[in-house]
Each structure stands twice: as structure tokens, then as C-alpha cells.
Design a protein around this motif. Structure first.
Motif, PDB file in Angstrom:
ATOM      1  N   THR A  18       2.262   1.494  -7.288  1.00 23.41           N
ATOM      2  CA  THR A  18       1.915   1.634  -5.824  1.00 23.41           C
ATOM      3  C   THR A  18       0.401   2.204  -5.805  1.00 23.41           C
ATOM      4  N   ASN A  21      -3.320   1.268  -1.103  1.00 18.76           N
ATOM      5  CA  ASN A  21      -3.261   0.015  -0.486  1.00 18.76           C
ATOM      6  C   ASN A  21      -1.830  -0.115  -0.196  1.00 18.76           C
ATOM      7  N   HIS A  22      -0.767   0.419  -0.470  1.00 15.04           N
ATOM      8  CA  HIS A  22       0.385   0.172  -0.045  1.00 15.04           C
ATOM      9  C   HIS A  22       0.631   1.186   0.920  1.00 15.04           C
ATOM     10  N   SER A  23       1.775   0.838   1.726  1.00 14.93           N
ATOM     11  CA  SER A  23       2.295   1.757   3.151  1.00 14.93           C
ATOM     12  C   SER A  23       2.909   2.694   2.400  1.00 14.93           C
ATOM     13  N   PHE A  24       3.103   3.843   3.262  1.00 16.36           N
ATOM     14  CA  PHE A  24       3.927   5.168   2.720  1.00 16.36           C
ATOM     15  C   PHE A  24       5.279   4.669   2.436  1.00 16.36           C
ATOM     16  N   ASP A  25       5.800   3.693   3.592  1.00 17.62           N
ATOM     17  CA  ASP A  25       6.996   3.391   3.814  1.00 17.62           C
ATOM     18  C   ASP A  25       7.268   2.188   2.184  1.00 17.62           C
ATOM     19  N   HIS A  26       6.379   1.594   1.796  1.00 21.14           N
ATOM     20  CA  HIS A  26       6.725   0.865   0.598  1.00 21.14           C
ATOM     21  C   HIS A  26       6.760   1.929  -0.577  1.00 21.14           C
TER      22      HIS A  26
END
Length: 165
Positions: A18, A21-26
Motif C-alpha cells: 500500500t 498512491n492507493h485509495s483509502f478503500d484499497h
């Protein structure tokens, strides 16, 4: 060693990456369904707060460093273990250039797992974490029934239920 130990127990080793650059959801989903996380101490473990109650976390610290900030997860029933390695990695082994913080402050160096005692202890902690998850899965095949005991401010297993809430 992790691949060997996990495959012996029928676990699938998965690398979780993680970043900003990754979304919070991811980031939440990456940790939400994982039963056992093994990681080197640092901000990379912050997403362990999204693990389900009664999951397992094993944190490895470089020699001369320890900060039990993830131990608080045990309030959610998390099975927490940690190990501090015995040998300090040199600045050179850590790829640190002169003038950077890791050159003088060795707690910022890489984790060095070179002694048999470290390797044996890590193998033992990994086995303990897997055993914890396997025993809970055998006991609660449809998920662990938990409740928040507000008086204790902790999650507990609801022994009176066969299915999760």
C-alpha cells in the motif's frame, strides 16, 4: 522461510503493498480480510487497524529499536507478537549514504535476520500466529462472533453464539 512455513500449514503467503498512491478503500480492503500479518516495524503496518478482531500480527523490529504502538491492537482481540533482532545492520548493509540519519542512528537501518536464534524465534512466532488463526477458524467456521464490551473497552468472543453477529 515464510513461504516454507506458511505452505506447511496450508496458508497462502500474500504480499500486501500500500502507498499514498492507493485509495483509502484499497488500503482498508487489503488488510480487512487477512487473518495474519507479518511485517517489519514501521508505517507499513498502520493499516493493521483495519484487520478484523482476533486476527494476528507479528512485528519484527531492527536491533536497538522497539516501539510497541501496534500492541494496542490487542484491545480488539488481536493476537500480537513481536521480535527484536539481535544484530544491527550496518549503514552500508542498509544502503545508507553518508550524511543520512541511518548512518548515525542505527535504529533506522534495515532489519538483519542473520542469527540462528533470530531465525528460530521468527519461525516460532509465525507458527504461533498461524496456529491462532487455524484454531479460531476451526472453532468458528462461519466467522468469529464478537461483541464490544464497553465496560472493558475491548472486543470479546461471544461464547453464546455459533454464528457471527
Amino acid at each position: 522461510m515464510l513461504t516454507e512455513e506458511t505452505s506447511k500449514q496450508g496458508f497462502r503467503l500474500k504480499t500486501i503493498v500500500t502507498s499514498k498512491n492507493h485509495s483509502f478503500d484499497h488500503q482498508v480492503r487489503a488488510f480487512a480480510d487477512v487473518g495474519f500479518v507479518v511485517g517489519i516495524h514501521g508505517a507499513n503496518l498502520v493499516n493493521s487497524i483495519f484487520m478484523r478482531p482476533f486476527s494476528a500480527l507479528f512485528e519484527v523490529f531492527p536491533a536497538r529499536s522497539s516501539s510497541m504502538c501496534y500492541y494496542a491492537g490487542s484491545n480488539s482481540g488481536m493476537f500480537y507478537q513481536s521480535h527484536r533482532t539481535r544484530i544491527v545492520a550496518s549503514a552500508e548493509e542498509s544502503g545508507c549514504r553518508k550524511g543520512y540519519k541511518c548512518w548515525t542512528d542505527l535504529k533506522h537501518t534495515r532489519v538483519k535476520i542473520s542469527t540462528k536464534k533470530d531465525q528460530d524465534r521468527i519461525r516460532e512466532m509465525v507458527t504461533n500466529g498461524m496456529r491462532h488463526v487455524l484454531e479460531l477458524n476451526a472453532r468458528f467456521p462461519h466467522g468469529i462472533p464478537v461483541f464490544l464490551d464497553e465496560e472493558r473497552d475491548a472486543y470479546l468472543i461471544d461464547e453464546g453464539q455459533d454464528d457471527p453477529v
